[in-house]
Design a protein around this motif. Structure first.
Motif, PDB file in Angstrom:
ATOM      1  N   ARG A  25       2.368  14.488   3.486  1.00 14.90           N
ATOM      2  CA  ARG A  25       1.489  13.768   2.552  1.00 14.90           C
ATOM      3  C   ARG A  25       0.776  12.605   3.227  1.00 14.90           C
ATOM      4  O   ARG A  25      -0.422  12.390   2.995  1.00 14.90           O
ATOM      5  CB  ARG A  25       2.308  13.265   1.364  1.00 14.90           C
ATOM      6  N   LEU A  26       1.497  11.854   4.051  1.00 12.81           N
ATOM      7  CA  LEU A  26       0.865  10.709   4.711  1.00 12.81           C
ATOM      8  C   LEU A  26      -0.158  11.165   5.748  1.00 12.81           C
ATOM      9  O   LEU A  26      -1.181  10.503   5.955  1.00 12.81           O
ATOM     10  CB  LEU A  26       1.931   9.823   5.353  1.00 12.81           C
ATOM     11  N   SER A  27       0.105  12.290   6.397  1.00 14.40           N
ATOM     12  CA  SER A  27      -0.880  12.847   7.335  1.00 14.40           C
ATOM     13  C   SER A  27      -2.160  13.231   6.607  1.00 14.40           C
ATOM     14  O   SER A  27      -3.265  12.992   7.093  1.00 14.40           O
ATOM     15  CB  SER A  27      -0.298  14.064   8.053  1.00 14.40           C
ATOM     16  N   ALA A  28      -1.998  13.820   5.424  1.00 14.37           N
ATOM     17  CA  ALA A  28      -3.173  14.181   4.625  1.00 14.37           C
ATOM     18  C   ALA A  28      -3.957  12.944   4.200  1.00 14.37           C
ATOM     19  O   ALA A  28      -5.196  12.946   4.195  1.00 14.37           O
ATOM     20  CB  ALA A  28      -2.728  14.977   3.400  1.00 14.37           C
ATOM     21  N   PHE A  63       8.258  15.763  14.986  1.00 16.49           N
ATOM     22  CA  PHE A  63       6.934  15.506  14.401  1.00 16.49           C
ATOM     23  C   PHE A  63       6.036  14.754  15.378  1.00 16.49           C
ATOM     24  O   PHE A  63       4.829  14.994  15.433  1.00 16.49           O
ATOM     25  CB  PHE A  63       7.071  14.722  13.092  1.00 16.49           C
ATOM     26  N   HIS A  64       6.619  13.853  16.139  1.00 14.93           N
ATOM     27  CA  HIS A  64       5.835  13.121  17.137  1.00 14.93           C
ATOM     28  C   HIS A  64       5.245  14.073  18.181  1.00 14.93           C
ATOM     29  O   HIS A  64       4.106  13.889  18.637  1.00 14.93           O
ATOM     30  CB  HIS A  64       6.726  12.081  17.820  1.00 14.93           C
ATOM     31  N   VAL A  70       2.003  10.842  14.165  1.00 18.47           N
ATOM     32  CA  VAL A  70       3.374  10.341  14.016  1.00 18.47           C
ATOM     33  C   VAL A  70       3.846   9.610  15.268  1.00 18.47           C
ATOM     34  O   VAL A  70       3.775  10.127  16.377  1.00 18.47           O
ATOM     35  CB  VAL A  70       4.345  11.493  13.696  1.00 18.47           C
ATOM     36  N   THR A  71       4.331   8.373  15.051  1.00 15.76           N
ATOM     37  CA  THR A  71       5.051   7.628  16.085  1.00 15.76           C
ATOM     38  C   THR A  71       6.393   7.218  15.476  1.00 15.76           C
ATOM     39  O   THR A  71       6.626   7.405  14.285  1.00 15.76           O
ATOM     40  CB  THR A  71       4.276   6.387  16.546  1.00 15.76           C
ATOM     41  N   GLY A  72       7.265   6.656  16.297  1.00 20.35           N
ATOM     42  CA  GLY A  72       8.585   6.333  15.761  1.00 20.35           C
ATOM     43  C   GLY A  72       9.284   5.214  16.503  1.00 20.35           C
ATOM     44  O   GLY A  72       9.014   4.947  17.675  1.00 20.35           O
TER      45      GLY A  72
END
Length: 344
Positions: A25-28, A63-64, A70-72
């Protein structure tokens, strides 16, 4: 205003069940904002693993590798929601023009982030996400939450009603937030102290998408108590006032006893004596406990121990991309994310 670089900071603790949907959702959201030229193409989300015991960090790493959004960060141990959130904010501010914080459980409306960014373009440094209502809550949760906000306001704490930690902050507000060297964190009370131009965006809070709440009643009460004692000395002043009133009552009780003795009244007094002893003893223990709570907070503050320790950092790529974008002396191009891979 140049197209800002946005980072969405997401504290995560044992969120393996919901994290794939959160990233999707956040990627969208990021994809759509980039396509509309509201944020820079170097914008990202920063997932902060707060010492999870499940597969949360493994998912973040996967995901990264597959999703350029995506980072982490991985904290060495569980530091608590507020410390994990602060760790993400302080890391993200180094390469971001604005930062949105949101919990991983998807109860906060991800679609409201667009309105946050629009308000940022209008010149607001802080945008608070505020719940429309609490009709979906149980009576107990609604009553206790509303009571907490009213109590904080009555104690003189500047806090936004029905606002949690869903907000946007500009880089300069984060730079100033870093100057607050407090160990006892209560960001809902700290952010309003900054005093920069702010506004509110209203949204409807949803049910948790998956997994269990990380804030049971015990933690909610502890969090509320931390907020009260970190931002107000009114409770300890109340103890002083209560002590003064009890002193006045004891003077009258003493006069009554002396007069009774002089007129020869037969004072048995055993029940009243026992009741008064228990009452005064309870008040004293309560007062000592409250004073001890404040002393304990002072003890934590003077030691100046770090709030969190970062074990692993996946943000280098995002930082380099943001710096490269700043070095390019040209207007940012409109970028779409059609070539990106994201999803559960």
């Amino acid at each position: 205003m140049a197209t800002p670089n946005l980072t969405i900071v997401v504290p995560c603790y044992n969120e393996e069940e919901v994290l794939p949907e959160t990233v999707f959702r956040l990627s969208a959201v990021l994809d759509a904002l980039i396509a509309d030229n509201l944020i820079a193409g170097t914008s990202t989300m920063l997932l902060v693993d707060d010492g999870s015991k499940d597969a949360t960090w493994a998912l973040i790493e996967s995901f990264h590798a597959a999703n350029s959004f995506v980072t982490g960060l991985k904290l060495a141990k569980n530091a608590g929601h507020q410390s994990a959130l602060l760790a993400g904010l302080m890391k993200a501010k180094a390469y971001s023009d604005c930062v949105v914080s949101i919990d991983a459980d998807l109860q906060d409306d991800t679609d409201a982030i667009r309105e946050f960014v629009v308000k940022f373009h209008e010149g607001f440094d802080i945008v608070y996400g505020v719940r429309q209502d609490r009709s979906a809550d149980t009576f107990f949760k609604r009553a206790t939450a509303q009571g907490f906000y009213k109590l904080m306001t009555a104690l003189g704490v500047k806090i936004h009603y029905n606002h949690a930690d869903f907000r946007l902050m500009s880089k300069r507000t984060l730079d100033n937030l870093e100057k607050f060297q407090e160990v006892n964190l209560f960001l809902r009370g700290m952010v309003p102290l900054l005093g920069f131009p702010s506004t509110q965006v209203y949204y409807d809070r949803k049910e948790r998408f998956a997994g269990e709440s990380k804030y049971p009643l015990r933690k909610m009460l502890a969090f509320a108590f931390d907020g009260i004692t970190s931002f107000s000395v009114t409770p300890i002043r109340f103890v002083t006032l209560m002590g003064f009133l009890l002193f006045i009552l004891s003077v009258f009780a003493g006069i009554y006893a002396v007069v009774g003795k002089m007129v020869g009244a037969n004072v048995t007094g055993w029940t009243s004596l026992i009741v008064s002893v228990w009452f005064i003893g309870g008040v004293q223990l309560l007062a000592l406990g409250l004073i001890g709570e404040y002393i304990g907070k002072i003890y934590k503050e003077v030691k100046q121990r770090p709030l969190f320790v970062i074990e692993k950092d996946l943000t280098e790529q995002a930082s380099n991309a943001a710096q490269t974008s700043l070095l390019q002396d040209s207007s940012p191009a409109v970028q779409t994310a059609s070539g990106r891979r994201y999803g559960p």
